[in-house]
Design a protein around this motif. Structure first.
Motif, PDB file in Angstrom:
ATOM      1  N   THR B  46      13.019 -15.143   7.157  1.00  0.00           N
ATOM      2  CA  THR B  46      11.650 -15.332   6.323  1.00  0.00           C
ATOM      3  C   THR B  46      11.221 -13.879   6.237  1.00  0.00           C
ATOM      4  O   THR B  46      11.270 -13.075   7.236  1.00  0.00           O
ATOM      5  CB  THR B  46      10.897 -16.124   7.418  1.00  0.00           C
ATOM      6  OG1 THR B  46      11.221 -17.471   7.035  1.00  0.00           O
ATOM      7  CG2 THR B  46       9.311 -16.139   6.774  1.00  0.00           C
ATOM      8  N   SER B  49       5.546 -11.261   1.256  1.00  0.00           N
ATOM      9  CA  SER B  49       5.673 -10.475   0.201  1.00  0.00           C
ATOM     10  C   SER B  49       5.486  -8.964   0.504  1.00  0.00           C
ATOM     11  O   SER B  49       6.115  -8.209  -0.125  1.00  0.00           O
ATOM     12  CB  SER B  49       4.699 -10.971  -1.078  1.00  0.00           C
ATOM     13  OG  SER B  49       3.328 -10.721  -0.400  1.00  0.00           O
ATOM     14  N   ARG B  64       4.714 -10.833  -5.763  1.00  0.00           N
ATOM     15  CA  ARG B  64       4.476 -12.108  -5.808  1.00  0.00           C
ATOM     16  C   ARG B  64       4.227 -12.801  -7.372  1.00  0.00           C
ATOM     17  O   ARG B  64       4.781 -13.725  -7.636  1.00  0.00           O
ATOM     18  CB  ARG B  64       2.991 -12.440  -5.248  1.00  0.00           C
ATOM     19  CG  ARG B  64       3.134 -12.279  -3.657  1.00  0.00           C
ATOM     20  CD  ARG B  64       2.087 -12.935  -2.879  1.00  0.00           C
ATOM     21  NE  ARG B  64       0.737 -12.464  -3.380  1.00  0.00           N
ATOM     22  CZ  ARG B  64       0.072 -11.267  -2.979  1.00  0.00           C
ATOM     23  NH1 ARG B  64       0.705 -10.221  -2.090  1.00  0.00           N
ATOM     24  NH2 ARG B  64      -1.054 -10.753  -3.408  1.00  0.00           N
ATOM     25  N   TYR B  73       7.938 -20.513  -4.715  1.00  0.00           N
ATOM     26  CA  TYR B  73       9.187 -20.648  -3.625  1.00  0.00           C
ATOM     27  C   TYR B  73       8.766 -20.052  -2.378  1.00  0.00           C
ATOM     28  O   TYR B  73       9.616 -19.881  -1.309  1.00  0.00           O
ATOM     29  CB  TYR B  73      10.560 -19.933  -3.944  1.00  0.00           C
ATOM     30  CG  TYR B  73      11.155 -20.890  -5.364  1.00  0.00           C
ATOM     31  CD1 TYR B  73      11.113 -22.069  -5.188  1.00  0.00           C
ATOM     32  CD2 TYR B  73      11.531 -19.956  -6.348  1.00  0.00           C
ATOM     33  CE1 TYR B  73      11.585 -22.982  -6.479  1.00  0.00           C
ATOM     34  CE2 TYR B  73      11.982 -20.821  -7.474  1.00  0.00           C
ATOM     35  CZ  TYR B  73      12.174 -22.275  -7.424  1.00  0.00           C
ATOM     36  OH  TYR B  73      12.602 -22.896  -8.749  1.00  0.00           O
ATOM     37  N   GLY B  74       7.439 -19.758  -1.981  1.00  0.00           N
ATOM     38  CA  GLY B  74       7.113 -19.284  -1.057  1.00  0.00           C
ATOM     39  C   GLY B  74       6.153 -20.270  -0.039  1.00  0.00           C
ATOM     40  O   GLY B  74       5.790 -21.272  -0.430  1.00  0.00           O
ATOM     41  N   TYR B  80       8.489 -15.943   2.451  1.00  0.00           N
ATOM     42  CA  TYR B  80       9.574 -16.710   1.731  1.00  0.00           C
ATOM     43  C   TYR B  80      10.682 -16.834   2.661  1.00  0.00           C
ATOM     44  O   TYR B  80      11.134 -15.783   3.558  1.00  0.00           O
ATOM     45  CB  TYR B  80       9.825 -15.682   0.561  1.00  0.00           C
ATOM     46  CG  TYR B  80       8.887 -15.539  -0.357  1.00  0.00           C
ATOM     47  CD1 TYR B  80       8.759 -16.240  -1.482  1.00  0.00           C
ATOM     48  CD2 TYR B  80       7.746 -14.551  -0.279  1.00  0.00           C
ATOM     49  CE1 TYR B  80       7.627 -16.173  -2.356  1.00  0.00           C
ATOM     50  CE2 TYR B  80       6.852 -14.153  -1.230  1.00  0.00           C
ATOM     51  CZ  TYR B  80       6.792 -15.147  -2.341  1.00  0.00           C
ATOM     52  OH  TYR B  80       5.697 -14.881  -3.293  1.00  0.00           O
ATOM     53  N   LEU B  85      15.491 -17.946  -1.300  1.00  0.00           N
ATOM     54  CA  LEU B  85      14.964 -17.066  -2.521  1.00  0.00           C
ATOM     55  C   LEU B  85      16.163 -16.252  -3.017  1.00  0.00           C
ATOM     56  O   LEU B  85      16.388 -16.330  -4.524  1.00  0.00           O
ATOM     57  CB  LEU B  85      13.980 -15.889  -1.960  1.00  0.00           C
ATOM     58  CG  LEU B  85      13.205 -15.251  -2.839  1.00  0.00           C
ATOM     59  CD1 LEU B  85      12.270 -16.443  -3.907  1.00  0.00           C
ATOM     60  CD2 LEU B  85      11.974 -14.603  -2.304  1.00  0.00           C
TER      61      LEU B  85
END
Lengths: 241, 241
Positions: B46, B49, B64, B73-74, B80, B85
């Motif tokens: 994980t 940003s 972002r 998708y976050g 994320y 991703l």
DNA sequence: CTCTGTGAATATATTCACAGCC
DNA sequence: GGCTGTGAATATATTCACAGAG
């Protein structure tokens, strides 16, 4: 433009090396320059924005605006004098002085770079080649001896190189870059497939095969997708993906 | 945005393969992708940003916004999920299918390209190498035989290549490109130092050493000029602008 | 509380269209 | 008449700043 422009002080507008040339323009100047040099060789002495724009594949308005940032070097009703424009663009790009380039990494790519003709031709001289592989060190490539990577700092110092080219494998690139920067290099051209971390005052540009391929793939895919969309009559949101 | 956004139809926002991903964003996705794949290898699962932006050298807001063009998708408060991703960016870039690449020109550069590892690794397969030089034809490079340039059309046909890489000398490049296009290639990656002329529906991207060097030279010169200006005590208007 | 996603504000770039000079 | 140079209009991109999800 707040300044009223001190008109007709001189026939040609001021040098205009004012730092204010847009980045997008700077990126296109090399393309114009190459086209103009090629035209000059063909014996063309004058060219219109329309014609030059066509050969480099941009709109003529964009070309004129780009050139206008360097000064007023065209003649209305006629066009641009090729030689003069070559000179002016060269000057703005800093090609009237010679830049000393150091290449680190002499694999296939490094070889290709060292042998690249247009390199030396205008404004750039390869002053040294460095590699970490003892088998390569000592070889002569493009008339230059390949020196060991441990010589890096000494070579930067002795050659006064201003531009470093990183053509090493990815895993070595950051370390090489750090050493180049520590040795005083302020411009780096990176061929390794990673983002180099540098201080703010160092400029890095990258040349990246796989990035370019991926951008092509994106558009190629989009083309295909668009075709599909045109053929099926637009379903909900469940793309054929 | 006029659409009120049909919220919570599904946990993840819609596929968003809508053609509307800004070009500037597309150009950065490969960079994010590489960094994310590298993180995944390191075992990071994980990332925020802020952290990802730092490793690729952009602002977190830009990152972002870029990612928001692919969908949501976050996870707020978290960041994320790296693997997810990677998958999403790959999908958007079209890397879930394999693209067939044909390289024309097997000099130093062609060799370097053919041997480039990251090439085959993700989404791209070099399916053929072509060269005009009889001395090179017949050689085996990176496990592929080099074939004569006269085979170009036949090879495009038989391999179904979608992407052509032009790594020939400048004087041969346009002719090669014309033949690629005539043979049905719609994406071209050009390493030759000239502007290739193609129909509107063909996409060309160029990779150009001397352009990059010239851009570096421009900024390097500007740096020097700025230094001078700072040392003399710049009369007139606007120092330190 | 943290961090995403995104409108609104700003900055850059491109294109239009034409006044003005040759 | 032809073509440059450039304001004004538009389009694209970046940055700010904050509401709202987790």
């Amino acid at each position: 433009m707040t300044t009223p422009r001190p008109q007709s002080l001189d026939r040609r507008a001021r040098p205009a090396l004012r730092q204010g040339i847009p980045e997008a323009t700077v990126a296109r100047l090399p393309v114009y320059l190459r086209a103009l040099m090629s035209l000059a060789e063909t014996g063309v002495s004058t060219i219109s924005s329309e014609a030059l724009a066509a050969t480099v594949g941009v709109g003529s308005a964009k070309l004129r605006k780009d050139l206008s940032h360097l000064g007023s070097y065209g003649t209305r009703g006629v066009g641009y004098e090729v030689d003069y424009l070559v000179y002016q663009i060269s000057r703005v790009l800093g090609l009237t002085q010679d830049w000393r380039v150091l290449i680190v990494g002499v694999g296939n790519l490094g070889h290709a770079l060292a042998n690249y003709g247009g390199f030396a031709s205008r404004g750039f001289t390869v002053v040294a080649l460095l590699d970490a592989d003892p088998d390569v060190v000592g070889e002569s490539v493009a008339g230059l001896p390949v020196r060991g990577i441990e010589m890096l700092e000494a070579v930067v110092e002795s050659t006064g190189a201003q531009i470093g080219v990183v053509a090493t494998p990815a895993h070595a690139a950051q370390a090489v870059c750090d050493r180049l920067v520590a040795a005083g290099i302020t411009s780096v051209l990176n061929f390794a497939p990673l983002v180099l971390n540098v201080p703010d005052d160092v400029m890095v540009r990258k040349v990246d095969l796989s990035t370019e391929l991926q951008i092509l793939a994106f558009h190629e895919q989009r083309r295909t997708t668009a075709d599909l969309a045109a053929h099926e009559s637009r379903p909900g949101r469940g793309v054929a993906g």
